[in-house]
Design a protein around this motif. Sequence first.
Motif, PDB file in Angstrom:
ATOM      1  N   TYR A   8       0.838  -1.198   0.000  1.00 20.71           N
ATOM      2  CA  TYR A   8       0.000   0.000   0.000  1.00 20.71           C
ATOM      3  C   TYR A   8       0.872   1.246   0.000  1.00 20.71           C
ATOM      4  CZ  TYR A   8      -3.680  -3.253   1.113  1.00 20.71           C
ATOM      5  OH  TYR A   8      -4.558  -4.304   1.062  1.00 20.71           O
ATOM      6  N   ARG A   9       0.320   2.302  -0.581  1.00 21.06           N
ATOM      7  CA  ARG A   9       1.002   3.605  -0.613  1.00 21.06           C
ATOM      8  C   ARG A   9      -0.042   4.670  -0.284  1.00 21.06           C
ATOM      9  NH1 ARG A   9       4.383   5.301  -5.798  1.00 21.06           N
ATOM     10  NH2 ARG A   9       5.932   4.120  -4.641  1.00 21.06           N
ATOM     11  N   THR A  10       0.325   5.597   0.584  1.00 16.14           N
ATOM     12  CA  THR A  10      -0.534   6.725   0.919  1.00 16.14           C
ATOM     13  C   THR A  10       0.148   8.005   0.450  1.00 16.14           C
ATOM     14  OG1 THR A  10      -1.330   5.557   2.879  1.00 16.14           O
ATOM     15  CG2 THR A  10      -1.699   7.931   2.809  1.00 16.14           C
ATOM     16  N   LEU A  11      -0.591   8.806  -0.313  1.00 21.02           N
ATOM     17  CA  LEU A  11      -0.063  10.076  -0.806  1.00 21.02           C
ATOM     18  C   LEU A  11      -0.946  11.217  -0.326  1.00 21.02           C
ATOM     19  CD1 LEU A  11       0.827   9.272  -4.525  1.00 21.02           C
ATOM     20  CD2 LEU A  11       2.358   9.362  -2.573  1.00 21.02           C
ATOM     21  N   LYS A  12      -0.307  12.341  -0.028  1.00 20.80           N
ATOM     22  CA  LYS A  12      -1.032  13.547   0.358  1.00 20.80           C
ATOM     23  C   LYS A  12      -0.882  14.574  -0.759  1.00 20.80           C
ATOM     24  CE  LYS A  12      -0.390  15.113   4.512  1.00 20.80           C
ATOM     25  NZ  LYS A  12       0.180  15.812   5.690  1.00 20.80           N
ATOM     26  N   TYR A  13      -2.004  15.090  -1.247  1.00 24.46           N
ATOM     27  CA  TYR A  13      -2.015  16.108  -2.295  1.00 24.46           C
ATOM     28  C   TYR A  13      -2.504  17.404  -1.664  1.00 24.46           C
ATOM     29  CZ  TYR A  13      -3.418  18.677  -6.463  1.00 24.46           C
ATOM     30  OH  TYR A  13      -3.563  19.633  -7.421  1.00 24.46           O
ATOM     31  N   GLN A  25      -6.745  20.275 -11.584  1.00 19.30           N
ATOM     32  CA  GLN A  25      -7.163  18.988 -12.151  1.00 19.30           C
ATOM     33  C   GLN A  25      -6.072  18.359 -13.015  1.00 19.30           C
ATOM     34  OE1 GLN A  25     -11.024  18.997 -13.933  1.00 19.30           O
ATOM     35  NE2 GLN A  25     -10.747  16.977 -14.835  1.00 19.30           N
ATOM     36  N   GLU A  26      -5.371  19.159 -13.804  1.00 21.12           N
ATOM     37  CA  GLU A  26      -4.307  18.604 -14.649  1.00 21.12           C
ATOM     38  C   GLU A  26      -3.187  18.015 -13.803  1.00 21.12           C
ATOM     39  OE1 GLU A  26      -2.913  21.437 -17.514  1.00 21.12           O
ATOM     40  OE2 GLU A  26      -4.916  21.734 -18.352  1.00 21.12           O
ATOM     41  N   GLU A  27      -2.814  18.709 -12.742  1.00 19.02           N
ATOM     42  CA  GLU A  27      -1.756  18.229 -11.848  1.00 19.02           C
ATOM     43  C   GLU A  27      -2.183  16.941 -11.148  1.00 19.02           C
ATOM     44  OE1 GLU A  27       0.728  21.044  -9.294  1.00 19.02           O
ATOM     45  OE2 GLU A  27      -0.590  20.088  -7.816  1.00 19.02           O
ATOM     46  N   LEU A  28      -3.443  16.908 -10.694  1.00 23.72           N
ATOM     47  CA  LEU A  28      -3.943  15.712 -10.020  1.00 23.72           C
ATOM     48  C   LEU A  28      -4.007  14.534 -10.996  1.00 23.72           C
ATOM     49  CD1 LEU A  28      -5.024  14.364  -7.479  1.00 23.72           C
ATOM     50  CD2 LEU A  28      -7.300  15.236  -8.070  1.00 23.72           C
ATOM     51  N   ASP A  29      -4.458  14.788 -12.229  1.00 24.16           N
ATOM     52  CA  ASP A  29      -4.480  13.726 -13.246  1.00 24.16           C
ATOM     53  C   ASP A  29      -3.086  13.171 -13.493  1.00 24.16           C
ATOM     54  OD1 ASP A  29      -7.206  13.898 -13.593  1.00 24.16           O
ATOM     55  OD2 ASP A  29      -7.095  15.047 -15.460  1.00 24.16           O
ATOM     56  N   GLU A  30      -2.091  14.047 -13.575  1.00 24.10           N
ATOM     57  CA  GLU A  30      -0.705  13.604 -13.781  1.00 24.10           C
ATOM     58  C   GLU A  30      -0.243  12.722 -12.630  1.00 24.10           C
ATOM     59  OE1 GLU A  30       2.105  16.711 -14.673  1.00 24.10           O
ATOM     60  OE2 GLU A  30       0.772  17.556 -16.192  1.00 24.10           O
ATOM     61  N   LEU A  31      -0.567  13.133 -11.407  1.00 24.48           N
ATOM     62  CA  LEU A  31      -0.190  12.342 -10.233  1.00 24.48           C
ATOM     63  C   LEU A  31      -0.854  10.968 -10.274  1.00 24.48           C
ATOM     64  CD1 LEU A  31       1.095  12.018  -7.405  1.00 24.48           C
ATOM     65  CD2 LEU A  31      -0.976  13.064  -6.477  1.00 24.48           C
ATOM     66  N   GLN A  35       1.003   7.166 -10.899  1.00 22.86           N
ATOM     67  CA  GLN A  35       0.863   6.031  -9.981  1.00 22.86           C
ATOM     68  C   GLN A  35       0.331   4.808 -10.729  1.00 22.86           C
ATOM     69  OE1 GLN A  35       2.145   6.265  -6.792  1.00 22.86           O
ATOM     70  NE2 GLN A  35       2.760   8.183  -7.767  1.00 22.86           N
ATOM     71  N   GLY A  36      -0.621   5.028 -11.632  1.00 24.12           N
ATOM     72  CA  GLY A  36      -1.179   3.936 -12.423  1.00 24.12           C
ATOM     73  C   GLY A  36      -0.127   3.279 -13.305  1.00 24.12           C
ATOM     74  N   TYR A  37       0.750   4.078 -13.916  1.00 24.77           N
ATOM     75  CA  TYR A  37       1.814   3.530 -14.761  1.00 24.77           C
ATOM     76  C   TYR A  37       2.764   2.642 -13.959  1.00 24.77           C
ATOM     77  CZ  TYR A  37       0.382   6.829 -18.395  1.00 24.77           C
ATOM     78  OH  TYR A  37      -0.330   7.521 -19.341  1.00 24.77           O
ATOM     79  N   GLU A  38       2.880   2.918 -12.661  1.00 22.77           N
ATOM     80  CA  GLU A  38       3.744   2.104 -11.797  1.00 22.77           C
ATOM     81  C   GLU A  38       3.002   0.898 -11.227  1.00 22.77           C
ATOM     82  OE1 GLU A  38       5.712   4.406  -8.781  1.00 22.77           O
ATOM     83  OE2 GLU A  38       6.282   5.965 -10.211  1.00 22.77           O
ATOM     84  N   GLY A  39       1.748   0.705 -11.627  1.00 27.94           N
ATOM     85  CA  GLY A  39       0.987  -0.455 -11.178  1.00 27.94           C
ATOM     86  C   GLY A  39       0.135  -0.223  -9.950  1.00 27.94           C
ATOM     87  N   TRP A  40       0.061   1.014  -9.462  1.00 29.16           N
ATOM     88  CA  TRP A  40      -0.740   1.319  -8.281  1.00 29.16           C
ATOM     89  C   TRP A  40      -2.192   1.563  -8.674  1.00 29.16           C
ATOM     90  CZ3 TRP A  40       1.322   0.547  -3.659  1.00 29.16           C
ATOM     91  CH2 TRP A  40       2.711   0.592  -3.529  1.00 29.16           C
ATOM     92  N   MET A  60      -4.797  10.070  -0.551  1.00 32.34           N
ATOM     93  CA  MET A  60      -5.096   9.005  -1.500  1.00 32.34           C
ATOM     94  C   MET A  60      -4.375   7.732  -1.085  1.00 32.34           C
ATOM     95  SD  MET A  60      -4.769  11.277  -4.942  1.00 32.34           S
ATOM     96  CE  MET A  60      -3.455  12.274  -4.267  1.00 32.34           C
ATOM     97  N   ILE A  61      -5.087   6.623  -1.115  1.00 34.24           N
ATOM     98  CA  ILE A  61      -4.513   5.333  -0.763  1.00 34.24           C
ATOM     99  C   ILE A  61      -4.542   4.442  -2.004  1.00 34.24           C
ATOM    100  CG2 ILE A  61      -4.682   3.318   0.739  1.00 34.24           C
ATOM    101  CD1 ILE A  61      -6.124   5.196   2.756  1.00 34.24           C
ATOM    102  N   PHE A  62      -3.384   3.869  -2.312  1.00 33.16           N
ATOM    103  CA  PHE A  62      -3.215   3.008  -3.474  1.00 33.16           C
ATOM    104  C   PHE A  62      -2.776   1.620  -3.018  1.00 33.16           C
ATOM    105  CE2 PHE A  62      -2.367   7.326  -4.799  1.00 33.16           C
ATOM    106  CZ  PHE A  62      -2.879   7.424  -6.090  1.00 33.16           C
ATOM    107  N   LYS A  63      -3.019   0.621  -3.869  1.00 34.70           N
ATOM    108  CA  LYS A  63      -2.492  -0.718  -3.606  1.00 34.70           C
ATOM    109  C   LYS A  63      -1.994  -1.319  -4.923  1.00 34.70           C
ATOM    110  CE  LYS A  63      -6.524  -3.654  -4.255  1.00 34.70           C
ATOM    111  NZ  LYS A  63      -7.435  -4.623  -3.647  1.00 34.70           N
ATOM    112  N   ARG A  64      -1.081  -2.276  -4.800  1.00 37.15           N
ATOM    113  CA  ARG A  64      -0.651  -3.075  -5.929  1.00 37.15           C
ATOM    114  C   ARG A  64      -0.159  -4.412  -5.420  1.00 37.15           C
ATOM    115  NH1 ARG A  64       4.960  -0.245  -8.164  1.00 37.15           N
ATOM    116  NH2 ARG A  64       6.172  -0.614  -6.291  1.00 37.15           N
ATOM    117  N   ARG A  65      -0.190  -5.391  -6.296  1.00 38.66           N
ATOM    118  CA  ARG A  65       0.268  -6.741  -5.905  1.00 38.66           C
ATOM    119  C   ARG A  65       1.762  -6.728  -5.676  1.00 38.66           C
ATOM    120  NH1 ARG A  65      -3.265 -11.292  -8.921  1.00 38.66           N
ATOM    121  NH2 ARG A  65      -5.183 -10.138  -8.685  1.00 38.66           N
ATOM    122  N   VAL A  66       2.154  -7.525  -4.714  1.00 37.82           N
ATOM    123  CA  VAL A  66       3.584  -7.689  -4.418  1.00 37.82           C
ATOM    124  C   VAL A  66       4.154  -8.731  -5.349  1.00 37.82           C
ATOM    125  CG1 VAL A  66       5.269  -8.374  -2.671  1.00 37.82           C
ATOM    126  CG2 VAL A  66       3.260  -7.073  -2.012  1.00 37.82           C
TER     127      VAL A  66
END
Length: 66
Positions: A8-13, A25-31, A35-40, A60-66
Amino acid sequence: MLQTQWEYRTLKYKTGGFLGGKVNQEELDELLNSQGYEGWELISCFDTSMTQGQSKDLIMIFKRRV
């Protein structure tokens, strides 16, 4: 049987504006896309309320498989 394991990863925007609450919105979309490109995968998002409906941060809380 193997169990799926997650990390899990937690990010603060930080929101902008004099009192907060403004989201670029553009900055948030980029963020989110970076994260999605890294598998989150975004699994939860909430704001940190201040007064009169303003938000200082988005958490924001993200998850990805180990």
